[in-house]
Design an enzyme around this catalytic site. Structure first.
Site, PDB file in Angstrom:
ATOM      1  N   ASP A  66       2.336   5.866   5.461  1.00 18.21           N
ATOM      2  CA  ASP A  66       1.234   4.902   5.514  1.00 18.21           C
ATOM      3  C   ASP A  66       0.050   5.473   4.718  1.00 18.21           C
ATOM      4  O   ASP A  66      -0.271   6.660   4.844  1.00 18.21           O
ATOM      5  CB  ASP A  66       0.834   4.658   6.984  1.00 18.21           C
ATOM      6  CG  ASP A  66      -0.050   3.428   7.140  1.00 18.21           C
ATOM      7  OD1 ASP A  66       0.397   2.462   7.780  1.00 18.21           O
ATOM      8  OD2 ASP A  66      -1.181   3.433   6.608  1.00 18.21           O
ATOM      9  N   HIS A  86       7.310  -4.610   9.652  1.00 13.63           N
ATOM     10  CA  HIS A  86       7.398  -3.158   9.523  1.00 13.63           C
ATOM     11  C   HIS A  86       7.207  -2.503  10.868  1.00 13.63           C
ATOM     12  O   HIS A  86       6.494  -3.008  11.732  1.00 13.63           O
ATOM     13  CB  HIS A  86       6.363  -2.631   8.523  1.00 13.63           C
ATOM     14  CG  HIS A  86       4.971  -3.123   8.790  1.00 13.63           C
ATOM     15  ND1 HIS A  86       4.549  -4.380   8.396  1.00 13.63           N
ATOM     16  CD2 HIS A  86       3.919  -2.545   9.426  1.00 13.63           C
ATOM     17  CE1 HIS A  86       3.288  -4.544   8.772  1.00 13.63           C
ATOM     18  NE2 HIS A  86       2.895  -3.453   9.406  1.00 13.63           N
TER      19      HIS A  86
END
Ligand code: AMP
Ligand code: ZN
Length: 110
Positions: free
Chosen positions: A29, A99
């Site tokens: 991320d 996700h």
């Protein structure tokens, strides 16, 4: 419609990919909320859990297998980690390509 995660999957957008198999791709991320913050995404574009179809069962199951695998590789399997799937605006979903967040090694703002 353009999708940043589809672009990462196809290599059109950059990402630090940590895992991939036939159904799933995982990458760091860009705005980590934990020491280990990885996003696991299906190769198939599914906008959110609200758009899941019965034929997606295998693909969605593979996200958990990927999570298990990555947690092991990252050395956080034993101590534990959090798996999170935000759905819709009230949950803070920003990217509309389903996700799974994998958060471990100490979550920053908990
Ligand atoms: P969500 O709020 O569940 O939709 O989470 C979307 C996540 O994607 C956020 O934690 C973002 O930091 C992350 N993100 C957005 N764009 C990218 C990118 N290009 N590469 C990696 N992570 C991203
Ligand atoms: Zn997509």
């Amino acid at each position: 419609m353009s999708c940043i995660f589809c672009d990462i999957i196809t290599g059109k957008a950059p990402a630090q990919i940590v895992y991939q198999d036939n159904d799933a791709v995982a990458f760091y991320d860009i705005n980590p909320k934990a020491k280990v913050h990885i996003l696991i995404v299906p190769r198939k574009h599914i906008a959110s859990v609200n758009n899941v179809e019965s034929g997606d069962q295998t693909v969605l199951g593979s996200l958990f297998l990927a999570a298990r695998n990555i947690a092991e590789t990252q050395g956080i399997a034993e101590k534990g980690y959090r798996l999170m799937v935000n759905t819709g605006s009230n949950a803070g979903q920003i990217v509309y390509h389903l996700h799974m967040h994998l958060l471990g090694g100490g979550v920053f703002d908990d």
